[in-house]
Design an enzyme around this catalytic site. Structure first.
Site, PDB file in Angstrom:
ATOM      1  CG  ASP A 119      -9.620   3.976  -2.624  1.00 16.60           C
ATOM      2  OD1 ASP A 119      -8.622   4.198  -3.372  1.00 16.60           O
ATOM      3  OD2 ASP A 119      -8.879   4.567  -1.706  1.00 16.60           O
ATOM      4  CG  ASP A 120      -7.643   0.480  -1.923  1.00 20.06           C
ATOM      5  OD1 ASP A 120      -6.067   0.207  -2.257  1.00 20.06           O
ATOM      6  OD2 ASP A 120      -7.377   1.590  -1.047  1.00 20.06           O
TER       7      ASP A 120
ATOM      8  CD  GLU B 205      -6.706   9.557  -0.336  1.00 18.48           C
ATOM      9  OE1 GLU B 205      -5.877   9.828  -1.163  1.00 18.48           O
ATOM     10  OE2 GLU B 205      -6.800   8.747  -0.141  1.00 18.48           O
TER      11      GLU B 205
ATOM     12  CG  HIS C 200      -4.385   8.485  -5.745  1.00 20.07           C
ATOM     13  ND1 HIS C 200      -4.154   7.318  -6.388  1.00 20.07           N
ATOM     14  CD2 HIS C 200      -5.249   7.599  -4.628  1.00 20.07           C
ATOM     15  CE1 HIS C 200      -5.023   6.381  -6.320  1.00 20.07           C
ATOM     16  NE2 HIS C 200      -6.217   6.528  -4.867  1.00 20.07           N
TER      17      HIS C 200
HETATM   18  O1  LIG Z   1      -6.774   6.250  -1.272  1.00 22.06           O
HETATM   19  C1  LIG Z   1      -5.296   5.851  -1.665  1.00 22.06           C
HETATM   20  N1  LIG Z   1      -4.283   6.719  -1.198  1.00 22.06           N
HETATM   21  C2  LIG Z   1      -3.779   6.794  -2.332  1.00 22.06           C
HETATM   22  N2  LIG Z   1      -2.726   5.904  -1.992  1.00 22.06           N
HETATM   23  C3  LIG Z   1      -3.323   5.034  -2.187  1.00 22.06           C
HETATM   24  C4  LIG Z   1      -4.955   4.470  -2.197  1.00 22.06           C
HETATM   25  N3  LIG Z   1      -5.127   3.065  -1.540  1.00 22.06           N
HETATM   26  C5  LIG Z   1      -4.115   2.903  -2.441  1.00 22.06           C
HETATM   27  N4  LIG Z   1      -3.349   3.151  -2.766  1.00 22.06           N
HETATM   28  C6  LIG Z   1      -1.976   3.387  -3.068  1.00 22.06           C
HETATM   29  O2  LIG Z   1      -2.000   2.616  -4.536  1.00 22.06           O
HETATM   30  C7  LIG Z   1      -1.031   1.304  -4.225  1.00 22.06           C
HETATM   31  C8  LIG Z   1      -1.573  -0.064  -4.517  1.00 22.06           C
HETATM   32  O3  LIG Z   1      -2.287  -0.187  -5.250  1.00 22.06           O
HETATM   33  C9  LIG Z   1       0.105   1.861  -3.630  1.00 22.06           C
HETATM   34  O4  LIG Z   1       1.507   3.117  -3.247  1.00 22.06           O
HETATM   35  C10 LIG Z   1      -0.938   1.664  -2.895  1.00 22.06           C
HETATM   36  O5  LIG Z   1      -0.426   2.626  -0.892  1.00 22.06           O
HETATM   37 ZN   LIG Z   2      -7.726   4.780  -5.131  1.00 19.61          ZN
END
Ligand SMILES: O=c1[nH]cnc2c1ncn2[C@@H]1O[C@H](CO)[C@@H](O)[C@H]1O
Ligand SMILES: [Zn+2]
Length: 332
Positions: free
Chosen positions: A277-278, A199, A196
């Protein structure tokens, strides 16, 4: 999405995709308190309503889901349900990523046991739903370097069931130079690397991900738009960009979705892919992101098809596996 091209999601956090109904049921099962008195009432606590002020406010929404992971069965269940969700969306292949330290935290589970349960949940899901899955381990930078060493050890204990390593969480507070040793170990383990970057922080964070950590793909990468030299480098070396436009809107990484740099990246020859993503937290699926890319970001059908193919090219798969995905899609 074009049915004749494989449907692939390369950037999906399985611990950011826990169903509200499952959060509710696990809380009942383990007699855990939640901030609401029904599964529907939970939604404002575990899903983004419109947008948040910044990345950390967005990430706080994931806490509700992981708070009910009371044992490894619960971890197995959410992994399994992620594969079921991918099947329901009609996906052919998905790379699911997860942070075992983060999942283990609320109930002090053993990190390596969490990894084992997630691996088994995905294997059971692959068997039952016929979706191909690979797992990406995450180091949650937010908890610092020592926690990430523990997290890495738990992942390395199941080395052959993990495909790649990622760094996620608080990009501004915990920059890449802190994690050079962790990622050296990951590369020595034979894993692929995605990070990541760009961002919450600027283009230097993307350079660092590539030069210090060995990233082959970049999660988000939005800030590359401010650095022409970086854009040229990404294009020349086919470093993939895992774009997640709705997430970027919700974290205030882009001011509005129409302003997402995907089209600029494609015009510059970057290997852009489209991802969720989520999805549980954002309340979306992959088809939603393709619709947004068409109607809000104004990608043409040719561009959408190219993005869909890029996901296969950029997948952490052998050439034979990629070919099989293409053949399966072409024959339907
Ligand atoms: O969009 C994002 N950017 C950065 N970190 C993320 C994002 N979505 C989730 N997590 C991070 O990934 C882990 C869980 O899989 C957690 O550390 C969460 O904060
Ligand atoms: Zn992510």
């Amino acid at each position: 999405m074009n049915p004749r091209i494989p449907k692939v999601d390369l950037h999906r956090h399985l611990d950011g995709n826990i169903r509200p109904a499952t959060i509710w049921e696990l809380a009942q099962l383990h007699q855990l308190s939640l901030p609401a008195s029904s599964a529907e009432g939970l939604i404002p606590f575990c899903q983004i309503q419109d947008k948040t002020s910044d990345l950390l406010a967005f990430l706080a929404k994931l806490d509700c889901g992981v708070s009910v992971l009371a044992n490894t069965d619960a971890c197995h269940r959410i992994a399994y349900e992620n594969v079921e969700d991918a099947h329901r969306e009609g996906l052919d292949y998905v790379e699911l990523r997860f942070s075992p330290y983060y999942m283990a935290q609320a109930h002090q589970l053993h990190i390596a046991d969490v990894v084992e349960a997630v691996v088994q949940g995905c294997k059971d899901g692959e068997r039952d739903f016929g979706v191909k899955v690979n797992l990406i381990g995450i180091l949650s930078r937010t908890f610092g370097t020592d926690a990430c060493s523990l997290e890495l050890a738990g992942l390395i204990a199941h080395k052959s069931d993990i495909t790649a390593l990622d760094l996620a969480g608080d990009e501004l507070g915990f920059p890449a130079p802190l994690f050079v040793e962790h990622f050296k170990q990951a590369r020595d383990a034979g894993w692929h690397i995605t990070v990541h970057a760009g961002e919450a922080d600027g283009p230097q964070s993307i350079w660092n991900a590539i030069e210090l950590l060995g990233a082959q793909r970049i999660g988000h990468g939005v800030a590359a738009r401010h650095d022409d030299k970086l854009m040229a480098y990404l294009a020349e070396h086919a470093v993939g960009i895992e774009a997640c436009p709705t997430s970027n809107y919700q974290t205030a990484t882009v001011t509005d979705t129409a302003n997402h740099p995907m089209k600029t990246f494609l015009d510059a020859g970057l290997a852009v892919t489209l991802n969720t993503d989520d999805p549980g937290v954002s309340a979306i699926d992959l088809a939603h992101e393709y619709r947004v890319a068409a109607s809000v970001i104004n990608l043409s059908q040719n561009e959408l098809d190219a993005v869909q193919r890029n996901a296969v090219e950029q997948a952490f798969l052998s050439d034979t596996d990629k070919q099989q995905l293409f053949e399966k899609a072409a024959s339907r």
